[in-house]
Enzyme design. Structure first.
Site, PDB file in Angstrom:
ATOM      1  N   LYS A  11       0.846  -1.208   0.000  1.00  0.00           N
ATOM      2  CA  LYS A  11       0.000   0.000   0.000  1.00  0.00           C
ATOM      3  C   LYS A  11       0.878   1.254   0.000  1.00  0.00           C
ATOM      4  CE  LYS A  11      -3.593  -2.742   2.085  1.00  0.00           C
ATOM      5  NZ  LYS A  11      -4.811  -2.842   2.884  1.00  0.00           N
ATOM      6  N   HIS A  96      -8.713  -3.177  -6.077  1.00  0.00           N
ATOM      7  CA  HIS A  96      -8.636  -3.338  -4.621  1.00  0.00           C
ATOM      8  C   HIS A  96      -9.784  -2.552  -3.984  1.00  0.00           C
ATOM      9  CE1 HIS A  96      -7.255  -2.954  -0.489  1.00  0.00           C
ATOM     10  NE2 HIS A  96      -6.500  -4.001  -0.728  1.00  0.00           N
ATOM     11  N   GLU A  98      -9.911  -0.634  -1.557  1.00  0.00           N
ATOM     12  CA  GLU A  98      -9.585   0.767  -1.244  1.00  0.00           C
ATOM     13  C   GLU A  98      -9.733   1.638  -2.490  1.00  0.00           C
ATOM     14  OE1 GLU A  98      -5.799  -0.065   0.593  1.00  0.00           O
ATOM     15  OE2 GLU A  98      -6.883  -1.037   2.226  1.00  0.00           O
ATOM     16  N   GLU A 168     -11.148 -10.684  -1.026  1.00  0.00           N
ATOM     17  CA  GLU A 168     -10.830  -9.871   0.139  1.00  0.00           C
ATOM     18  C   GLU A 168     -12.115  -9.296   0.729  1.00  0.00           C
ATOM     19  OE1 GLU A 168      -6.424  -8.541  -0.010  1.00  0.00           O
ATOM     20  OE2 GLU A 168      -7.658  -6.976  -0.886  1.00  0.00           O
ATOM     21  N   GLY A 174      -7.418  -5.027   7.110  1.00  0.00           N
ATOM     22  CA  GLY A 174      -6.816  -4.101   8.064  1.00  0.00           C
ATOM     23  C   GLY A 174      -7.545  -4.007   9.400  1.00  0.00           C
ATOM     24  N   SER A 214      -6.447  -9.405   6.836  1.00  0.00           N
ATOM     25  CA  SER A 214      -5.896  -9.754   8.151  1.00  0.00           C
ATOM     26  C   SER A 214      -5.232 -11.139   8.175  1.00  0.00           C
ATOM     27  CB  SER A 214      -6.957  -9.629   9.242  1.00  0.00           C
ATOM     28  OG  SER A 214      -7.422  -8.295   9.319  1.00  0.00           O
TER      29      SER A 214
HETATM   30  P1  PGA Z   1      -4.514  -6.602   5.400  1.00  0.00           P
HETATM   31  O1  PGA Z   1      -4.750  -6.030   3.909  1.00  0.00           O
HETATM   32  O2  PGA Z   1      -3.680  -7.837   5.278  1.00  0.00           O
HETATM   33  O3  PGA Z   1      -3.803  -5.469   6.113  1.00  0.00           O
HETATM   34  O4  PGA Z   1      -5.855  -6.871   5.983  1.00  0.00           O
HETATM   35  C1  PGA Z   1      -4.963  -6.907   2.839  1.00  0.00           C
HETATM   36  C2  PGA Z   1      -5.142  -6.122   1.574  1.00  0.00           C
HETATM   37  O5  PGA Z   1      -5.750  -5.035   1.619  1.00  0.00           O
HETATM   38  O6  PGA Z   1      -4.694  -6.545   0.500  1.00  0.00           O
END
Ligand code: PGA
Length: 255
Positions: A11, A96, A98, A168, A174, A214
């Site tokens: 990221k 993704h 995000e 995901e 996160g 996570s």
């Molecule tokens: P994370 O993120 O392992 O911090 O939960 C995974 C991702 O967004 O690809």
């Protein structure tokens, strides 16, 4: 038969110096691994440094976190597949959550990028996943189906086989709250059934589906021993070379 693929999604983190230190430490730890595909996905600014630190080592590949669908032109601030290929980048993470949420990327936009990636022989890692609200309403399958059919529209069998899917669940990213191995396996099996409907059985059986959300050394093995979980897209735990190496080894141990 599907080789596991474990990717480090850094990221918006890691300076050039931190990236070089990470690579040195990871290479020492996992060596010349061949039974798991390992991909580092740095921010654009550290890609060249990661390449340099990897040197002639062929076993760890490099990806990018996003790209524009046009090959070049007046798109200030954007990066194209051709520019990534110029750096010898092999993978690109697309769609993704995000980017879908914070930058309003739709399935149509993701699809344009996925097709542009294939045209440039970059392999896309396409992210899909439901929010907690969608899960609570019982809409996991519906959402995954819409995202898959929209994002992977008009790909041929070869392109599909060279695409990696990352499941995901948004509520697990996160948050420290990973999907249970059963919840993840159920979603992965659904994704594979959908891919089968979109192509054919042999094609769908070759597509690798990573779990992300996570993932950490403590839960990696239980998740990656599920029959339809073919690796991981790791965020937070990928910033520390030791914990990322442990996750890579967890993908390998159960082989
Ligand atoms: P994370 O993120 O392992 O911090 O939960 C995974 C991702 O967004 O690809």
């Amino acid at each position: 038969m599907r080789k596991k693929i474990v990717a480090a999604n850094w990221k918006m983190n890691m300076t050039q110096a931190e990236s070089a230190r990470f690579v040195e430490s990871l290479v020492l730890d996992i060596g010349d691994i061949t039974d798991v595909e390992v991909v580092i996905v740095p921010p654009f600014t550290a890609i060249a440094k990661v390449m340099e630190a990897l040197g002639t080592s062929q076993s760890i590949k490099v990806g990018a976190q996003n790209m524009h669908w046009e090959p070049n032109g007046p798109f200030t601030g954007e990066i194209s597949a051709a520019l990534l290929r110029d750096l010898l980048v092999r993978y690109v993470v697309l769609g993704h959550s995000e980017r879908r949420t914070l930058f309003r990327e739709t399935d149509e936009i993701v699809n344009r990028k996925v097709r542009a990636a294939h045209e440039a022989t970059l392999r896309p890692i396409v992210c899909v996943g439901e929010t907690l609200e969608q899960r609570d309403k019982g809409n996991v399958g519906k959402i995954l189906s819409i995202q898959l059919r929209g994002s992977l529209k008009d790909l041929n069998e070869k392109e599909l086989q060279e695409t990696v899917i990352a499941y995901e669940p948004v509520w697990a990213i996160g948050t420290g709250r990973n999907a249970t191995p059963q919840q993840a396996q159920e979603a992965h099996a659904f994704i594979r059934r959908t891919l089968r409907e979109m192509s054919d059985e042999a094609t769908a059986d070759r597509i690798r589906i990573q779990y992300g959300g996570s993932m950490k050394p403590e839960n990696a093995r239980d998740l990656m021993t599920q029959p339809d979980i073919d690796g991981a897209l790791v965020g937070g735990a990928s910033l520390d070379p030791r914990s990322f190496a442990q996750i890579v080894k967890a993908a390998r141990d159960e082989k």
